[in-house]
Design a protein around this motif. Structure first.
Motif, PDB file in Angstrom:
ATOM      1  N   PRO A   1       0.836  -1.210   0.000  1.00 35.66           N
ATOM      2  CA  PRO A   1       0.000   0.000   0.000  1.00 35.66           C
ATOM      3  C   PRO A   1       0.866   1.254   0.000  1.00 35.66           C
ATOM      4  O   PRO A   1       1.884   1.314   0.693  1.00 35.66           O
TER       5      PRO A   1
ATOM      6  N   ILE B   1      -5.025   0.319  -2.856  1.00 39.52           N
ATOM      7  CA  ILE B   1      -5.106  -0.525  -1.674  1.00 39.52           C
ATOM      8  C   ILE B   1      -4.831   0.327  -0.439  1.00 39.52           C
ATOM      9  O   ILE B   1      -3.749   0.899  -0.287  1.00 39.52           O
ATOM     10  N   LYS B   2      -5.821   0.410   0.442  1.00 37.39           N
ATOM     11  CA  LYS B   2      -5.673   1.226   1.647  1.00 37.39           C
ATOM     12  C   LYS B   2      -4.810   0.536   2.688  1.00 37.39           C
ATOM     13  O   LYS B   2      -4.046   1.159   3.417  1.00 37.39           O
ATOM     14  N   GLY B   3      -4.950  -0.756   2.771  1.00 31.51           N
ATOM     15  CA  GLY B   3      -4.238  -1.545   3.770  1.00 31.51           C
ATOM     16  C   GLY B   3      -4.786  -2.954   3.722  1.00 31.51           C
ATOM     17  O   GLY B   3      -5.401  -3.360   2.735  1.00 31.51           O
TER      18      GLY B   3
ATOM     19  N   SER C   1     -10.062  -2.176  -0.279  1.00 28.23           N
ATOM     20  CA  SER C   1     -10.130  -1.282  -1.428  1.00 28.23           C
ATOM     21  C   SER C   1     -11.589  -1.013  -1.745  1.00 28.23           C
ATOM     22  O   SER C   1     -12.490  -1.270  -0.936  1.00 28.23           O
TER      23      SER C   1
ATOM     24  N   SER D   1      -0.033   2.519   6.027  1.00 28.38           N
ATOM     25  CA  SER D   1      -0.130   3.478   4.927  1.00 28.38           C
ATOM     26  C   SER D   1      -0.601   4.841   5.419  1.00 28.38           C
ATOM     27  O   SER D   1      -0.213   5.885   4.867  1.00 28.38           O
TER      28      SER D   1
ATOM     29  N   ASP E   1      -7.005  -7.614   1.325  1.00 31.29           N
ATOM     30  CA  ASP E   1      -6.703  -6.253   0.901  1.00 31.29           C
ATOM     31  C   ASP E   1      -7.959  -5.399   0.934  1.00 31.29           C
ATOM     32  O   ASP E   1      -9.020  -5.819   0.452  1.00 31.29           O
TER      33      ASP E   1
END
Length: 451
Positions: free
Chosen positions: A222, A332-334, A312, A350, A310
């Motif tokens: 990320p 992808i945020k995390g 998103s 992130s 993941d």
């Protein structure tokens, strides 16, 4: 240089209705083949009380059980294979996840899988602006992980010369030498490697405006928008986000087009869902959730409803301004397995990275250390500084640490105690660790569990 807009115009611009029909046809085929040919899937579906003939629409995929990584690991080594090793119709190449948290997850590829993999990556390289005659510096790892090989095969497929540099950023002087001397026009690597190289290049006084470098592809971890801006500043490139998973022969799953508003997910090859990670139910289109992937065309390995962990978003546009019709996922945020809960709030690496990149003094790496004292969570954030000499200025360091703590609080809701440390002093992710940010999070509370 070719003025052709698409690598495979027919598939990349196929109307949504035809894409969905193709997805259903391929979903039915792969579920049937998995049930008939693979004991693992037959047992999984029998226990769930579902048969291949129950899949009459794309919505019916929800009748199938999720595939969890722990289940796939239990099938190691050949339990997920759909074909025997070798031979004209068999598996000719095997890749695998790093296995940092358990057994590796192997993925078996037939000749047709490898050919399709090459085309998917060629589509992505073409989409971000590479053309025959360009030169790609590939700084992803070669070996069992798929990063290096994916873009390598894609470059060959489209007539781009590839330099298989590999992922060791410590050879930065050689990397810069090749960019300058060979006229490299594009490069691919993880964002963290990119930041490291960018800072080294600045220390050496390298001016990338005097090179042919113009495109960067970054993924495998990320990374916030602030990182993109920093990479573009360092290298004078246009930076693109790409995403892939070793379990599906990624890269080649999703990538940004030149609009850079979400990553196109190749719907002729993959069916992606977005679910509530707690309930497993689909979320509304465009809402944040966990991505679940199905490989519609895999011959050597069947991956059906595999939970990626993941986080998103997923949405369809009638037609992107670039002309492509395939759905998009957000950055992808995390991950559901790298978020750390501190004082009741979820914190993603992130998010911390985005806060720290506001400061020019921030170095290449940081580390989140969570512990518990007297029943309360503690949040220590170690941050590498860019210049070692800064650490000799106590008053300035104290001010900087306070400012960094406030910046992290503004994004995460949690205030850390910030400790500034010398450059290159913190552990770095290797191999598949970058997916889980395991080198950036240390949760010491686990040591006290049950104590």
């Amino acid at each position: 240089m070719s003025d052709r807009k698409y690598f495979n115009e027919e598939i990349e611009t196929l109307p949504r209705e035809r894409l969905r029909a193709l997805q259903l046809e391929r979903l039915q085929a792969v579920v049937t083949r998995a049930y008939r040919q693979n004991p693992f899937y037959r047992q999984l579906y029998d226990e769930a009380g579902v048969k291949p003939e129950d899949i009459k629409s794309l919505e019916d995929i929800q009748k199938l059980p999720f595939l969890e990584k722990k289940s796939v690991r239990a099938a190691y080594p050949y339990g997920m294979a759909m074909v025997p090793p070798g031979g004209e119709q068999g598996a000719l190449e095997v890749h695998a996840t790093s296995g940092t948290t358990g057994k590796s997850v192997p993925v078996f590829a037939t000749r047709r899988d490898l050919q399709n993999w090459a085309e998917l990556n060629a589509r992505e390289l073409w989409m971000v602006g590479l053309r025959p005659g360009d030169i790609l510096l590939n700084c992803y790892g070669y070996g069992l992980p798929t990063g290096g090989f994916g873009f390598h095969y894609g470059a060959l497929e489209m007539g781009v010369m590839v330099i298989p540099m590999g992922s060791d950023a410590r050879q930065y002087e050689r990397i810069f030498e090749f960019i300058v001397d060979f006229g490299v026009s594009a490069m691919c690597m993880t964002p963290s490697v990119g930041l490291y190289l960018g800072r080294k290049a600045r220390e050496l006084g390298i001016d990338f405006t005097r090179t042919r470098l113009r495109i960067g592809l970054f993924g495998a971890e990320p990374w916030p928008w602030e990182t993109r801006l920093k990479l573009e500043e360092y290298f004078h490139i246009t930076a693109y986000d790409e995403f892939g998973m070793t379990e599906f022969l990624g890269p080649g799953m999703t990538c940004e087009c030149q609009e850079r508003n979400g990553m196109h997910a190749w719907a002729d090859t993959f069916l992606v869902e977005c679910i509530d990670p707690e309930t497993g139910e689909w979320v509304e289109e465009g809402q944040e959730g966990e991505l679940v992937w199905t490989w519609l065309t895999g011959e050597g390995t069947a991956m059906i409803r595999y939970r990626s962990r993941d986080l998103s978003r997923l949405w369809w546009e009638e037609r992107c301004p670039c002309g492509r019709t395939h759905p998009k996922i957000g950055a992808i945020k995390g991950r559901t397995d790298d978020a750390v809960s501190i004082r009741g709030l979820l914190v993603f690496p992130s998010q911390v990275e985005a806060a720290l990149l506001r400061f020019s003094e921030t170095g290449t790496n940081f580390r989140i250390i969570v512990d518990r004292h007297d029943g309360l969570d503690t949040f220590l954030l170690k941050v590498e500084v860019k210049e070692r000499q800064l650490l000799e200025q106590n008053e300035r360091c104290q001010e900087l640490a306070r400012a960094m703590a406030e910046a992290v609080k503004s994004i995460t809701g949690n205030t850390p105690k910030v400790e500034l440390v010398p450059p290159d002093s913190l552990p770095r992710a290797t191999g598949g660790e970058s997916k889980t940010a395991s080198a950036r999070v240390e949760d010491r509370r686990k040591l006290h569990a049950g104590a």
